[in-house]
Design a protein around this motif. Structure first.
Motif, PDB file in Angstrom:
ATOM      1  N   GLU A  52       0.838  -1.205   0.000  1.00  0.00           N
ATOM      2  CA  GLU A  52       0.000   0.000   0.000  1.00  0.00           C
ATOM      3  C   GLU A  52       0.870   1.250   0.000  1.00  0.00           C
ATOM      4  O   GLU A  52       0.567   2.240  -0.676  1.00  0.00           O
ATOM      5  CB  GLU A  52      -0.913  -0.009   1.221  1.00  0.00           C
ATOM      6  N   TYR A  55       2.341   1.673  -3.444  1.00  0.00           N
ATOM      7  CA  TYR A  55       1.302   2.125  -4.380  1.00  0.00           C
ATOM      8  C   TYR A  55       0.973   3.604  -4.177  1.00  0.00           C
ATOM      9  O   TYR A  55       0.703   4.325  -5.142  1.00  0.00           O
ATOM     10  CB  TYR A  55       0.052   1.265  -4.180  1.00  0.00           C
ATOM     11  N   ALA A  56       1.032   4.062  -2.917  1.00  0.00           N
ATOM     12  CA  ALA A  56       0.722   5.463  -2.607  1.00  0.00           C
ATOM     13  C   ALA A  56       1.681   6.419  -3.317  1.00  0.00           C
ATOM     14  O   ALA A  56       1.330   7.575  -3.592  1.00  0.00           O
ATOM     15  CB  ALA A  56       0.779   5.688  -1.101  1.00  0.00           C
ATOM     16  N   ILE A  58       2.835   6.091  -6.355  1.00  0.00           N
ATOM     17  CA  ILE A  58       2.667   6.138  -7.813  1.00  0.00           C
ATOM     18  C   ILE A  58       1.222   6.356  -8.256  1.00  0.00           C
ATOM     19  O   ILE A  58       0.978   6.694  -9.406  1.00  0.00           O
ATOM     20  CB  ILE A  58       3.191   4.848  -8.469  1.00  0.00           C
ATOM     21  N   LYS A  59       0.256   6.192  -7.359  1.00  0.00           N
ATOM     22  CA  LYS A  59      -1.147   6.285  -7.784  1.00  0.00           C
ATOM     23  C   LYS A  59      -1.522   7.728  -8.100  1.00  0.00           C
ATOM     24  O   LYS A  59      -1.027   8.678  -7.485  1.00  0.00           O
ATOM     25  CB  LYS A  59      -2.070   5.709  -6.710  1.00  0.00           C
ATOM     26  N   GLU A  60      -2.416   7.887  -9.052  1.00  0.00           N
ATOM     27  CA  GLU A  60      -2.859   9.208  -9.477  1.00  0.00           C
ATOM     28  C   GLU A  60      -4.007   9.729  -8.633  1.00  0.00           C
ATOM     29  O   GLU A  60      -4.096  10.920  -8.364  1.00  0.00           O
ATOM     30  CB  GLU A  60      -3.264   9.159 -10.960  1.00  0.00           C
ATOM     31  N   ASP A  61      -4.897   8.847  -8.207  1.00  0.00           N
ATOM     32  CA  ASP A  61      -6.037   9.249  -7.390  1.00  0.00           C
ATOM     33  C   ASP A  61      -5.783   8.843  -5.941  1.00  0.00           C
ATOM     34  O   ASP A  61      -5.646   7.649  -5.653  1.00  0.00           O
ATOM     35  CB  ASP A  61      -7.311   8.574  -7.901  1.00  0.00           C
ATOM     36  N   ASN A  64      -7.744   5.895  -4.366  1.00  0.00           N
ATOM     37  CA  ASN A  64      -7.535   4.507  -4.783  1.00  0.00           C
ATOM     38  C   ASN A  64      -6.683   3.773  -3.751  1.00  0.00           C
ATOM     39  O   ASN A  64      -5.647   4.284  -3.315  1.00  0.00           O
ATOM     40  CB  ASN A  64      -6.857   4.449  -6.146  1.00  0.00           C
ATOM     41  N   LEU A  66      -5.303  -0.383  -2.566  1.00  0.00           N
ATOM     42  CA  LEU A  66      -5.220  -1.792  -2.898  1.00  0.00           C
ATOM     43  C   LEU A  66      -6.128  -2.628  -1.990  1.00  0.00           C
ATOM     44  O   LEU A  66      -6.766  -3.576  -2.429  1.00  0.00           O
ATOM     45  CB  LEU A  66      -3.780  -2.282  -2.776  1.00  0.00           C
TER      46      LEU A  66
END
Length: 258
Positions: A52, A55-56, A58-61, A64, A66
């Protein structure tokens, strides 16, 4: 509730008032199974947190997530209770679920409520099971017991969770034999077929004239036959099928009497 190897009790965390589940084995010789399942659940949470965090970055929103951690219980505590014959006790919570009784085994829907679900409801159940298997298998864990009695859902929030990790196994080097990964995908699909009111032997399903009926049920039977051994590929292929059919909109839990 009581199973062959353990009993479950509702309990309350004193300082928070949070409702929890207490699990205790029927015999102290089974302590090792509780100890191992507690270890695996903690490792799953640790790995989930790490993914998580990655992912934080690189994520755009920002909304969102995981949310791998929603697919298995939170291990609140694990200890040996001398007053109970030296048996180990595991204390569990379900994340974001205030009333643990809102988590319903698929077997209750099928066998006690005598109900079946529609295609789209089974779709989010199957998709989340494949997501969990993708996560666990990537870390070298097999679940061990995938059955309607061990798959719990929270219908309103769309949570799908494996409760009992007694038979989960760690595979050195994250190398899991393909026959084991194939079986876990197969058992998950068979559980969802049962939830749909389908019959594996006759390969038949109740037909409510829903869009995509033939394509979707054919694919479930394909998964239930043991045709795929990669949970990651099965997960991707599953969504490649259902998204063109039904899109990404939220579908409420929908069931019918058998």
């Amino acid at each position: 509730a009581e199973a062959s190897r353990y009993r479950l009790y509702l309990c309350t965390q004193e300082d928070t008032g949070r409702e929890l589940l207490l699990q205790i084995p029927t015999d102290a010789t089974l302590n090792g199974l509780l100890d191992r399942s507690a270890f695996i659940l903690r490792e799953l949470k640790r790995q989930s947190d790490e993914l998580e965090a990655e992912y934080a970055m690189i994520k755009e929103d920002p909304k969102n997530m995981l949310n791998y951690h929603l697919a298995f219980p939170e291990i609140v505590d694990s200890f040996v209770c001398e007053e109970q014959g030296g048996r180990r006790v595991n204390i569990y919570a379900f994340r974001n679920v205030e009333d643990v009784r809102n988590m319903i085994p698929l077997s209750n829907i099928i066998e006690i409520d005598r109900q079946r679900v529609d295609l789209k409801t089974s779709g989010w159940v199957m998709g989340k099971l494949l997501k969990l298997l993708t996560f666990a298998h990537s870390l070298g864990y097999t679940v061990g017991r995938i059955s309607p009695a061990n798959i719990l859902i929270e219908p309103n929030q769309h949570y799908v969770l494996i409760f009992d990790w007694f038979d989960a196994r760690t595979h050195p080097g994250e190398e899991i034999p393909t026959d084991e990964t194939r079986d876990e995908i197969r058992y998950a699909a068979q559980a969802v077929i049962n939830l749909l009111g389908g019959d594996l032997e006759s390969r038949s399903f109740p037909n409510d004239n829903e869009e995509g009926f033939a394509e979707y049920t054919k694919h479930l039977l394909y998964l239930a036959s043991g045709a795929m051994h990669s949970a990651k590929k099965a997960h991707q292929r599953f969504y490649d099928l259902i998204r063109p059919l039904w899109g990404r909109s939220f579908h409420p839990f929908t069931s019918f009497d058998l």
